[in-house]
Structures are given as C-alpha cells and as structure tokens.
Motif scaffolding. Structure first.
Motif, PDB file in Angstrom:
ATOM      1  N   GLU A   1      -5.382  -2.008   2.395  1.00 21.25           N
ATOM      2  CA  GLU A   1      -5.206  -2.702   1.121  1.00 21.25           C
ATOM      3  C   GLU A   1      -6.288  -2.335   0.114  1.00 21.25           C
ATOM      4  O   GLU A   1      -6.018  -2.210  -1.088  1.00 21.25           O
ATOM      5  N   LEU A   2      -7.512  -2.142   0.589  1.00 18.23           N
ATOM      6  CA  LEU A   2      -8.601  -1.795  -0.321  1.00 18.23           C
ATOM      7  C   LEU A   2      -8.560  -0.331  -0.746  1.00 18.23           C
ATOM      8  O   LEU A   2      -8.878   0.005  -1.898  1.00 18.23           O
ATOM      9  N   ARG A   3      -8.170   0.547   0.141  1.00 16.29           N
ATOM     10  CA  ARG A   3      -8.282   1.983  -0.116  1.00 16.29           C
ATOM     11  C   ARG A   3      -6.989   2.633  -0.588  1.00 16.29           C
ATOM     12  O   ARG A   3      -7.030   3.672  -1.254  1.00 16.29           O
ATOM     13  N   ASN A   4      -5.825   2.024  -0.266  1.00 14.52           N
ATOM     14  CA  ASN A   4      -4.555   2.676  -0.586  1.00 14.52           C
ATOM     15  C   ASN A   4      -3.567   1.745  -1.287  1.00 14.52           C
ATOM     16  O   ASN A   4      -2.371   1.734  -0.955  1.00 14.52           O
ATOM     17  N   PRO A   5      -4.008   0.948  -2.251  1.00 13.80           N
ATOM     18  CA  PRO A   5      -3.058   0.030  -2.897  1.00 13.80           C
ATOM     19  C   PRO A   5      -1.972   0.803  -3.642  1.00 13.80           C
ATOM     20  O   PRO A   5      -2.228   1.865  -4.228  1.00 13.80           O
ATOM     21  N   LEU A   6      -0.760   0.274  -3.624  1.00 13.05           N
ATOM     22  CA  LEU A   6       0.379   0.970  -4.216  1.00 13.05           C
ATOM     23  C   LEU A   6       0.426   0.798  -5.734  1.00 13.05           C
ATOM     24  O   LEU A   6       0.782   1.725  -6.461  1.00 13.05           O
ATOM     25  N   PHE A   7       0.113  -0.406  -6.212  1.00 16.33           N
ATOM     26  CA  PHE A   7       0.231  -0.738  -7.630  1.00 16.33           C
ATOM     27  C   PHE A   7       1.635  -0.405  -8.138  1.00 16.33           C
ATOM     28  O   PHE A   7       1.823   0.315  -9.121  1.00 16.33           O
ATOM     29  N   ASP A   8       2.610  -0.935  -7.451  1.00 15.40           N
ATOM     30  CA  ASP A   8       4.009  -0.729  -7.818  1.00 15.40           C
ATOM     31  C   ASP A   8       4.293  -1.364  -9.180  1.00 15.40           C
ATOM     32  O   ASP A   8       3.913  -2.519  -9.440  1.00 15.40           O
ATOM     33  N   ALA A   9       4.956  -0.648 -10.064  1.00 12.72           N
ATOM     34  CA  ALA A   9       5.179  -1.104 -11.435  1.00 12.72           C
ATOM     35  C   ALA A   9       6.037  -2.376 -11.479  1.00 12.72           C
ATOM     36  O   ALA A   9       5.758  -3.298 -12.257  1.00 12.72           O
ATOM     37  N   LYS A  10       7.071  -2.436 -10.654  1.00 13.81           N
ATOM     38  CA  LYS A  10       7.940  -3.603 -10.650  1.00 13.81           C
ATOM     39  C   LYS A  10       7.197  -4.837 -10.156  1.00 13.81           C
ATOM     40  O   LYS A  10       7.293  -5.922 -10.736  1.00 13.81           O
ATOM     41  N   GLU A  11       6.428  -4.668  -9.073  1.00 20.12           N
ATOM     42  CA  GLU A  11       5.653  -5.792  -8.543  1.00 20.12           C
ATOM     43  C   GLU A  11       4.561  -6.208  -9.514  1.00 20.12           C
ATOM     44  O   GLU A  11       4.211  -7.393  -9.611  1.00 20.12           O
TER      45      GLU A  11
ATOM     46  N   ASP B   1      -7.951  -9.286  17.623  1.00 24.82           N
ATOM     47  CA  ASP B   1      -7.205  -8.671  16.532  1.00 24.82           C
ATOM     48  C   ASP B   1      -8.102  -8.003  15.492  1.00 24.82           C
ATOM     49  O   ASP B   1      -7.621  -7.622  14.416  1.00 24.82           O
ATOM     50  N   ILE B   2      -9.396  -7.858  15.777  1.00 29.17           N
ATOM     51  CA  ILE B   2     -10.315  -7.295  14.785  1.00 29.17           C
ATOM     52  C   ILE B   2      -9.879  -5.901  14.347  1.00 29.17           C
ATOM     53  O   ILE B   2      -9.862  -5.583  13.149  1.00 29.17           O
ATOM     54  N   ALA B   3      -9.516  -5.054  15.270  1.00 22.57           N
ATOM     55  CA  ALA B   3      -9.151  -3.681  14.919  1.00 22.57           C
ATOM     56  C   ALA B   3      -7.945  -3.658  13.988  1.00 22.57           C
ATOM     57  O   ALA B   3      -7.924  -2.932  12.983  1.00 22.57           O
ATOM     58  N   LEU B   4      -6.920  -4.441  14.316  1.00 22.25           N
ATOM     59  CA  LEU B   4      -5.720  -4.489  13.474  1.00 22.25           C
ATOM     60  C   LEU B   4      -6.054  -4.993  12.080  1.00 22.25           C
ATOM     61  O   LEU B   4      -5.634  -4.410  11.075  1.00 22.25           O
ATOM     62  N   VAL B   5      -6.819  -6.079  12.005  1.00 19.51           N
ATOM     63  CA  VAL B   5      -7.105  -6.692  10.716  1.00 19.51           C
ATOM     64  C   VAL B   5      -7.992  -5.784   9.867  1.00 19.51           C
ATOM     65  O   VAL B   5      -7.795  -5.662   8.648  1.00 19.51           O
ATOM     66  N   MET B   6      -8.968  -5.131  10.482  1.00 16.09           N
ATOM     67  CA  MET B   6      -9.809  -4.205   9.726  1.00 16.09           C
ATOM     68  C   MET B   6      -8.995  -3.013   9.216  1.00 16.09           C
ATOM     69  O   MET B   6      -9.229  -2.493   8.121  1.00 16.09           O
ATOM     70  N   GLU B   7      -8.036  -2.554  10.008  1.00 13.27           N
ATOM     71  CA  GLU B   7      -7.160  -1.471   9.551  1.00 13.27           C
ATOM     72  C   GLU B   7      -6.363  -1.909   8.321  1.00 13.27           C
ATOM     73  O   GLU B   7      -6.239  -1.165   7.337  1.00 13.27           O
ATOM     74  N   LEU B   8      -5.824  -3.147   8.357  1.00 15.47           N
ATOM     75  CA  LEU B   8      -5.042  -3.646   7.225  1.00 15.47           C
ATOM     76  C   LEU B   8      -5.929  -3.890   6.003  1.00 15.47           C
ATOM     77  O   LEU B   8      -5.517  -3.615   4.866  1.00 15.47           O
ATOM     78  N   LEU B   9      -7.140  -4.388   6.233  1.00 18.13           N
ATOM     79  CA  LEU B   9      -8.074  -4.589   5.126  1.00 18.13           C
ATOM     80  C   LEU B   9      -8.379  -3.247   4.456  1.00 18.13           C
ATOM     81  O   LEU B   9      -8.365  -3.146   3.216  1.00 18.13           O
ATOM     82  N   ALA B  10      -8.661  -2.233   5.256  1.00 18.47           N
ATOM     83  CA  ALA B  10      -8.952  -0.915   4.703  1.00 18.47           C
ATOM     84  C   ALA B  10      -7.746  -0.347   3.962  1.00 18.47           C
ATOM     85  O   ALA B  10      -7.886   0.265   2.895  1.00 18.47           O
TER      86      ALA B  10
ATOM     87  N   THR C   1       0.852  -1.190   0.000  1.00 19.17           N
ATOM     88  CA  THR C   1       0.000   0.000   0.000  1.00 19.17           C
ATOM     89  C   THR C   1       0.888   1.240   0.000  1.00 19.17           C
ATOM     90  O   THR C   1       2.121   1.162  -0.007  1.00 19.17           O
ATOM     91  N   GLN C   2       0.240   2.421   0.026  1.00 19.37           N
ATOM     92  CA  GLN C   2       0.989   3.667   0.038  1.00 19.37           C
ATOM     93  C   GLN C   2       1.848   3.805   1.296  1.00 19.37           C
ATOM     94  O   GLN C   2       2.896   4.466   1.263  1.00 19.37           O
ATOM     95  N   GLY C   3       1.430   3.175   2.381  1.00 20.18           N
ATOM     96  CA  GLY C   3       2.161   3.333   3.637  1.00 20.18           C
ATOM     97  C   GLY C   3       2.896   2.108   4.126  1.00 20.18           C
ATOM     98  O   GLY C   3       3.721   2.200   5.045  1.00 20.18           O
ATOM     99  N   ARG C   4       2.623   0.933   3.555  1.00 18.61           N
ATOM    100  CA  ARG C   4       3.257  -0.303   4.007  1.00 18.61           C
ATOM    101  C   ARG C   4       3.623  -1.155   2.798  1.00 18.61           C
ATOM    102  O   ARG C   4       2.838  -1.269   1.856  1.00 18.61           O
ATOM    103  N   ASP C   5       4.780  -1.798   2.838  1.00 18.35           N
ATOM    104  CA  ASP C   5       5.076  -2.734   1.772  1.00 18.35           C
ATOM    105  C   ASP C   5       4.402  -4.073   2.080  1.00 18.35           C
ATOM    106  O   ASP C   5       3.884  -4.300   3.183  1.00 18.35           O
ATOM    107  N   GLN C   6       4.365  -4.959   1.086  1.00 19.65           N
ATOM    108  CA  GLN C   6       3.639  -6.218   1.239  1.00 19.65           C
ATOM    109  C   GLN C   6       4.204  -7.090   2.352  1.00 19.65           C
ATOM    110  O   GLN C   6       3.468  -7.857   2.980  1.00 19.65           O
ATOM    111  N   PHE C   7       5.475  -6.966   2.641  1.00 15.43           N
ATOM    112  CA  PHE C   7       6.090  -7.803   3.667  1.00 15.43           C
ATOM    113  C   PHE C   7       5.719  -7.333   5.071  1.00 15.43           C
ATOM    114  O   PHE C   7       5.547  -8.145   5.975  1.00 15.43           O
TER     115      PHE C   7
END
Length: 980
Positions: A643-653, A632-641, A594-600
């Motif tokens: 990934e859905l709202r801020n995907p990076l779409f990195d050209a190399k990946e 862990d609901i709060a953490l997982v919902m944050e990560l779901l949001a 995403t814009q703020g976190r890499d996939q790893f």
C-alpha cells in the motif's frame, strides 16, 4: 457520555497472565472468603461476611494494574421521575467521604492525581463502574477509596447542585450531535414500556428535579457489597491483595433488604415503526433497529457474527452495497449486549445526493440476501477469525480486560466470556440463516431518518471589530455512537495519551521537550520480566538497527500473540503542498488498491486474520499504525509495503474519495469545536505557519481543484524511506522482524530529505474576540489562548508544560477544581500546549464547553483563574504533586503495546531518540519552582488572550462580503515568519 462502539461487546478475553499466586498465604483467609471458581485465568472469590464478589487476574508482565468496581445498577433500574439519577449519582460519587474530601485537601481526584492514576467512571443501562489504571504500588490507596465511598459517601446539596449543572452541560453537549438525537429518537420509538426507551443520561426535567433525598434512597438501595463486583487485573500478589481486601471491605455490611430487580416486559412489536428527525446540521442518516435477544442468549453470538459480515472492512456487505456504490460514506452494524432483550442496529451516513428511502431499501435487500441465501463459508470463517484476533488484542493491557468483565457482569454473568469463544467456533452456516430469518423481521423493524434542513447560510462569524465572514451550513463532527456510556468528567490535558493520535497536538505531551541525545543501538534487549520492574532502563529492552537508513526499534513485552507497529516518514505532510487537500487525498487513497491487488483483496486478507492497518498525516510527516497477531506479521508487513510503495491511485476511485471527503468537510461546517479550532488557529498563526488552518469553504474549493494526477505527482515527490522510523512492540522476535522489514522496505527509494519547516509565532498586545454563530447547538465551544513562542528544544518547555498541567490538566487542576467542580459551569475544560514541535512554535489554549446562558460567566471565571495563576504562580506543593502525577501516568502509558510504540515513535520524530524515555522523569524532577513560575510570567499573558466562541450564540450580525485570506506561496524557505 459514550455509547459502546461497534462490536465493543465482542472483545472477549481468555486472559492468562504471568500467573504466580501466593496460595500458601491463603490459610488464614479460609474463613473470610469462599473460593467460587477459576475461569480463563480469572479467580473468583466471595466475601463470606457481605457477599462482595472479587475477580482477580494476576499478571506480572508490567508493573501496572487496573481496579474496577462494578455495581449492578443502571438506567434500567430507574423509576418514573428519576430518569438520569444513576448517572447523576455516578458524578456525586466523586464528591468524597469524611476521609477523602476537598476540604481536607484529600479529595478523590487529588489523591489519585498525586499517584498518576487514570480514573473515571461510566454509567450504562445495566451497570455502573468506577475504575483506576495505575502503577501497581498504588493499589492499597485505590482499594481504600473504593471501600470508603461504597458506604461512606458524603451526600450534600452543594455537591449535588454543582454536579447537576455539570450533568446538564453534558446533556446539552450530547444534544449538539444530530446522530445522538437520532439514536435517542429511534430508541424511544422502538420501546414502548421498557426503560431501554430512555437515554442513559436521562431526561432533562428529571435531572433538574432530582434531590439529595432521591439520591440517598438510590444509594441505600443499590450501593452495597452484595450488589458489587471488584475486579483487579495486573501486577499484584493474590494472597497479599486478598488480605488487603478483607481488611478494607470485610467490615462493610450486607444490604439490609433484597436488591430490587425491575421486571417490565416489552409488548411484542407488531409492525414497522418510523421516526423522522430534522436538524439544521448538514448530515443525513438512516438508522434501522430490529428487536434482538438479551446479551447472553446463544443467538446473540450468531448476531455478532452477522454484524461482522455486514460491516467489517471493505469486504463487508454493507460497504459494498452502500459505500462503494456512493450511497453512504459510512455504514455499520452491531448487536446490543444488554441484560434484557434490546436490538440489532444498522446505521448509514448518507452521501450528499443519496435518498433515505433508497438507502433503507438497499439495506433491506442486503438483509434479505442473508435470509434467503445465508453467507459464504469464507465470510463466516473470517468473521470468526476477526473475533478471535480481537480477543487477543483485549489482552493488551489490564484495562481492556476488566472492562470486558464489567460488560459481562452487566449483561448477566462475567464467566460467560470463556464460553463465548467456544460458541463462536461452533456456529454453523445454517445458524446464520436461521437467526437472520428469526430476527430480521419487517414487523420488528424501527427505522429512523435524520434529515438535514440544508438552510444556507447557517454559520456566521462575528469579529470583535464587527467584521462579518459568512459561511455555509454543515454538520457537527458527530459523536459517533456516543449516546450510551457516561464518563464522569472530561478534564484537562493529561500527562499521557494512550491512543493513536491523528494529529501532532494529540501526541503525548511529555515528549514535547527536545535536545536529548539518542539512546543508541541496544543489543542486550530482553523481555520485560517481573524482576525488571519500571526502574530498569527502557532502552535495555529495545533492539535498534538500521536498514537502508530506516530505523527499526523493537521491544518484546509480556503480552502474548499481539504486535503493534507504529511508523512514519518525512515529507508526506500538508506543509509540502500549497493545496492542503492533496496530502489528505494521497493518504486516503493508500488503502484503495495497489498495482497488484484491488482494495477488496487487501481488505479480505486483513479481515481474514483480524489485522488492522491505518494511515495518517500531519503537517510534516505521513504515518501508519498496524495491529496484528504475531503469526501474521509477515503478511501484514507485505500488505503495508504494497500500500505504501505501490498505490494504484485509480481515477474512478479517486473521484469517489473526493465525494466522501466533501461530505466530511460539510459535516464539519456545523461542528462547534471544529469551527472554534479553525478560527483560533487563524487568530494565532500567520498564513505561512504550518499550523495555520484554512477555512472549510477554502478546503472545499481546494478539493474541487485537484485531480488524481496531482496526487500521483505529490506521492512521487514525497513518499519514500527518508527519515523513516518503525516502532514494533509486543510479542515480536527481533531477528524475524528485521528480516521481514528488510525484505519489504530495504530497497524503498529515499527521496530528497525535506528541509525542516520553521514556524514562529508572536504574542500580540491585545487578543481578539470572534463569534461563530451555528444554529441548533445547545452547547457553545469556547477556546481562549495565544501563541506560545517556544519550540521543543527550548529549555523552558518542561517548566511551561508542568505549569500548564497545574492550571488545567488532571482532575485536581485549578481550572477543573474551580470552573467545573465548584462553579459547575462546564462539563469539560482543559488547558493544553498545542503544536509545539521541533523547530516549530505552537500555542497555549484553554477549551471549555458552556451553556449559552452561562457563556459570559464561564469565560469571565476562566479568565479570572488565568489572571490569578499568572499573578501568583504555582506552589511547591502543586509542583511536587504534578510531578508525581506525570510519573505515575508515564508508567501507565507504557502498559499497552499501542501506548509504548507511540511513545517510541514520537520521541524519534522529535529528534530526541529513545534515550529520552529513560531521561524523562529525571528531567521532570529537575524542574524547580522558580523555573516554573518564571515560565508562567514569561509565556502566559492574560491580556493577550484570543477568545473564539462557536455555537448557538445570539447577536446582531452584519452581513458583509467574505474577505479572502492573503495566501503566500508555500515553500520550505518562508516558514520563519512571525504572526503580525
């Protein structure tokens, strides 16, 4: 036959249900039972008269139960000349007894179908199990069946002959998978003496030659109460159940002789062994196995943790070394948990240009790093967390629990499950390094290479008019890890689907009827309690609220700690792009950073708490499935949001993902079921219909023509909160979940709500016959069917749906009873309604798997049954019975958080509203015999059947130039086109 998936044996449970045993009723049972112990909420008893062990886990959270009878006999017990007898006998166990048999109309499938029980069996190397998942009021019947066939089985030549043909069909079906062949080859090379060198399904010659006398000797040797364990989990009262068990099983005698136990020591391996498998399929793979200890050895627990660290998620060492580096598209590791020592396996599916030796060397380097430097503290901790989380997930439904017990029975002792988690917690970093050095020894390695011959072209299409459409070679969509457990039957369309479907047509068919009103907002939601039972309105247990147009539906059930979330939104499907690969790649890129976190980092956060997020798409919607612990609901919902709202779409990946998708498409090119489905859709639907499928060659062409900017543009136009639904089920608190959802999704922009796509089909006067010739496929996939011109809102849908189940649904349906059971022509046959949506018409199809030698006979017998069905219709008895089947399976479908959440989401996607779940059974019961038979005559047309055949079919092929499909620009305005 299905091999255990990675880490299946690490799903262990501390199962503590809502426990309220009627111990006051035990006084009269003292002389009949010996109480053995209570471990982790499981109470063990032993019948004094015959040694039958009984495991009970009482849980009143939902009125469903699972019964599993496990016999301590598997393929390791088979002598020379009878390899496969255990599995053949498992099939014959469904042929019945004097009390339960087809002649009397009381066959085991018939009586269990009537109560809606989900039933099957599995054979493994160390055990054989028979199970039923059912509404708890059917427990007396199931216990009676298992008691009756324990020693009262009818063993007749006719029954053996029909099941032998079915097993041989299953055998050949497995041979269609190159990965299964690789597994078998490595297995045989790794073991020189021990029976583990043979596949569980056995050897073809032995299956062909096994006799009734052989099976009778096998039955009389192993099928006794003192060699069996009866496990029951779910909704029952212990005292009452123990009384039923003693009444049914107490009269069965102990075995007259000691049960033999094989002792075949395997010579110590002195050097690396190697096997090479060459197949026409366009798939390359490396399999590496190291000898490992028996399943309940303490070191196996350490190897379980190592397998997690090597292969769990994107932070795993194999993913980073192979997949992320472009050498493999998949990589995984698992340790076998068998009774005797077996092996630790690593397997990688290679990328197109990868070299086998390079991949093996890279895997060896990963293992050498673990041996030399061990693993990190963080790696060990998240591996432990994952196993603990999956232990909690295994409490979600009674079947997972008893399946776990059965696996532990096979590997040694059922009670080991409780000890397992405590031992996991005590594993140290030094233990990881010690065990890696002890078992990852080069001299104990057996390596196998699956090598594609890559001959082109290898797939040919022969139409009924002799036109020819050449295709390039590819791969069977591999049956990953399917070379172990043997399912008794694969049959027709069930009245429920408890999995997370990736395609619309896989969704629960009971929700295919439309026109119901919404259940409305429910404020008096409560936890499902024993007093509620299934008779309560399901909507009374829900809380429904809206956040910025997003519909939030929450159900608190009796499961502890586990939450499943399913959701979707309109506009992300393939109907909204001329290039079908753009929506596909958009979904596949969501978890690539995403814009703020890499996939790893995302993977590390999820893996650390054992949570899972996956994404999918269909023709109209994009969706997601989430499983996590309550904490862990709060953490997982944050990560779901994120990934859905801020995907990076990195050209190399993006370019890496294109390569993975290309490999996947090429794999499908020699998949007989995939090719059959594609060309069946092209026969039924017009090119503008949402369900029309382009060829795999066309997919490759579309894939090559897209850029990351195309994906970014599609995402910007179509991803948002429009028509979005969340379904959260499990140990979820209403107020807390609403706040979390509002925090992360409340301000998500709603895009222009896409117009409803509309697709109609027409039934042509005469069907076509199409043959897809794919070399090196011992089994042939056949699809027969035609368009079905009705949608979910049609009042005819439920009559059609019920009639279809009578034809080819459960075990006792017409097609399964005749084509499979009586004639023994196929291992698998199913009739299903596919693609019928809100405003979109679909098709009716029959899918069966045949031996090329039986091809025409199987097709003709199927057609014969269809014609008889269309001519004579269904009987009142059949209709009444299928209604009972549907009702029972409906209850079972709600017994897990995954099943319940999927039902809710699907009803919302179809515009039915959750109120439909309360109305469904009443609507089913209102269908009359006249309505069912009128629907058959109106919608079923044997003369218009398309027949699509895919596999190794001989025939003269005319080589002509490929004819491209006529493509009409895809818009929302032109779906209302009938197939010409």
């Amino acid at each position: 036959m299905k091999r255990k998936s990675f880490l299946l044996s690490t799903i262990f449970i501390c199962f503590v249900g809502v426990y309220s045993s009627c111990r006051s009723n035990f006084d009269f049972l003292v002389s009949d039972y010996r109480f053995v112990r209570e471990v982790g909420g499981v109470r063990e008893y032993e019948l004094q008269s015959n040694g039958l062990r009984v495991l009970l886990a009482e849980d009143h959270s939902i009125p469903v139960a699972t019964v599993m009878m496990t016999y301590r006999v598997g393929s390791r017990n088979e002598p020379e000349g009878l390899r496969g007898a255990t599995h053949v006998f498992e099939h014959v166990m469904f042929k019945g007894t004097e009390k339960y048999n087809k002649t009397r109309g009381t066959s085991i499938p018939q009586v269990l179908d009537r109560i809606g029980a989900l039933m099957n069996a599995s054979t493994w190397s160390d055990y054989t199990s028979y199970y039923e998942i059912l509404s708890s009021d059917g427990l007396p019947l199931v216990l009676d069946i298992e008691a009756d066939r324990m020693r009262g089985l009818l063993l007749e030549k006719s029954g053996l002959d029909s099941e032998r043909r079915v097993v041989l069909s299953e055998f050949d079906h497995l041979e269609n998978s190159p990965l299964v062949i690789l597994d078998h080859a490595v297995q045989k090379e790794a073991f020189l003496k021990h029976p583990y060198r043979f596949p569980v399904i056995g050897l073809r010659t032995d299956i062909e030659n096994v006799t009734v006398r052989d099976l009778r000797n096998f039955y009389d040797t192993y099928y006794w109460p003192n060699n069996a364990v009866l496990a029951v989990a779910g909704d029952f009262k212990e005292g009452d159940l123990l009384q039923k068990i003693i009444n049914l099983y107490g009269k069965i005698p102990h075995s007259p002789k000691t049960i033999p136990e094989p002792h075949i020591p395997e010579p110590e391996q002195q050097g690396r062994r190697f096997v090479r498998v060459e197949k026409e399929d366009r798939i390359n793979a490396v399999s590496m196995v190291y000898k490992s200890p028996r399943g309940q050895d303490p070191d196996t627990i350490v190897l379980d943790l190592i397998s997690e660290i090597l292969s769990r998620g994107k932070v795993s060492r194999l993913y980073r070394a192979l997949v992320d580096e472009g050498l493999a598209t998949e990589a995984g590791a698992e340790v076998a948990n068998r009774y005797d020592p077996e092996f630790f396996e690593i397997q990688a599916i290679l990328s197109e240009k990868a070299v086998h030796q390079e991949v093996e060397e890279r895997i060896l380097k990963v293992l050498d790093d673990v041996k030399a430097g061990g693993v990190t503290k963080d790696e060990l901790e998240w591996a432990k967390n994952n196993i603990r989380a999956h232990a909690a997930y295994a409490r979600d439904g009674s079947f997972a629990f008893v399946q776990m017990l059965s696996e532990f029975i096979g590997s040694g002792e059922w009670s080991y499950f409780e000890e397992y988690l405590s031992r996991i917690q005590n594993v140290l970093l030094a233990d990881i390094k010690r065990v890696a050095n002890q078992y990852f020894v080069f001299e104990r390695l057996t390596a196998g290479y699956l090598v594609s011959k890559k001959t082109v072209p290898l797939v040919s299409i022969i139409n009924s008019d002799n036109t020819f459409f050449p295709q390039t070679n590819g791969i069977d969509e591999h049956i990953k890890k399917s070379a172990g457990e043997n399912a008794v039957m694969v049959v027709g369309q069930s009245a429920s689907d408890l999995s997370f479907p990736r395609k619309r047509e896989s969704m629960d068919p009971r929700l295919q009827h439309a026109g119901m009103t919404d259940g409305g907002t429910v404020d008096n939601a409560s936890t499902l309690k024993n007093s509620d039972r299934i008779s309560c309105r399901l909507t009374d247990r829900m809380r429904i609220e809206y956040i910025n147009g997003i519909k939030i539906i929450r159900v608190k059930t009796g499961v502890r700690d586990v939450v499943t979330i399913a959701g979707s939104f309109a506009g992300g499907g393939t109907a909204y792009s001329e290039n079908k690969m753009i929506p596909t790649l958009t979904v596949e890129m969501l978890d690539k950073g995403t814009q703020g976190r890499d996939q790893f980092e995302i993977s590390r956060l999820l893996t650390n708490v054992g949570a899972e997020i996956s994404f999918y798409y269909d023709e109209e919607r994009a969706g997601f499935n989430v499983r996590c612990l309550k904490k862990d609901i709060a953490l997982v919902m944050e990560l779901l949001a994120d990934e859905l709202r801020n995907p990076l779409f990195d050209a190399k990946e993006f370019e890496k993902q294109k390569v993975r998708r290309e490999v996947s498409i090429r794999e499908q090119m020699s998949s007989a079921p995939e090719q059959a489905a594609i060309y069946f859709s092209r026969a039924v639907y017009s090119p503008v219909h949402p369900h029309y499928k382009i060829s795999l060659e066309e997919e490759l062409k579309e894939l090559s023509n897209i850029s990351v900017n195309d994906v970014r543009k599609f995402y910007k136009m179509n991803y948002g909160s429009q028509n979005m639904v969340f379904s959260a089920v499990g140990d979820v608190e209403f107020g807390e979940f609403k706040k979390i959802a509002e925090k992360y999704f409340g301000d998500w922009e709603m895009k222009n709500n896409p117009e409803q796509t509309d697709g109609k089909v027409a039934v042509n006067g005469e069907g076509i016959r199409k043959v897809i010739s794919i070399p090196d496929k011992p089994k042939v996939d056949v699809i027969l069917g035609h368009g079905l011109p009705l949608d979910r809102k049609s009042e005819d849908f439920l009559p059609v749906y019920l009639s279809n189940l009578v034809l080819g649904g459960p075990f006792s349906s017409r097609l399964v009873s005749t084509v499979r059971d009586e004639k023994g022509l196929t291992y698998a046959i199913q009739s299903k309604i596919s693609g019928v949506e809100k405003g979109i018409q679909g098709d009716w199809r029959i899918h069966l798997i045949l031996n090329p030698d039986n091809l025409e006979q199987g097709i003709n017998e199927t057609k014969k049954q269809i014609e008889l069905f269309q001519k004579n219709g269904v009987t009142q008895t059949e209709l009444d019975q299928i209604k009972q089947t549907v009702a029972g399976e409906f209850k079972v479908s709600l017994s897990t958080t995954g099943g319940f959440s999927a039902q809710i989401l699907r009803s919302e996607e179809l515009g039915l509203g959750v109120g439909y779940l309360d109305q469904f059974l009443d609507l089913i019961n209102q269908v009359t015999l006249d309505q069912a038979n009128q629907a058959i005559r109106k919608y079923l047309h044997p003369e218009a059947l398309h027949v699509v055949i895919a596999g190794s079919v001989e025939g003269e092929i005319k080589r002509e130039k490929i004819k491209p499909n006529v493509q009409i620009p895809m818009t929302k305005k032109n779906f209302n086109v009938s197939n010409p």
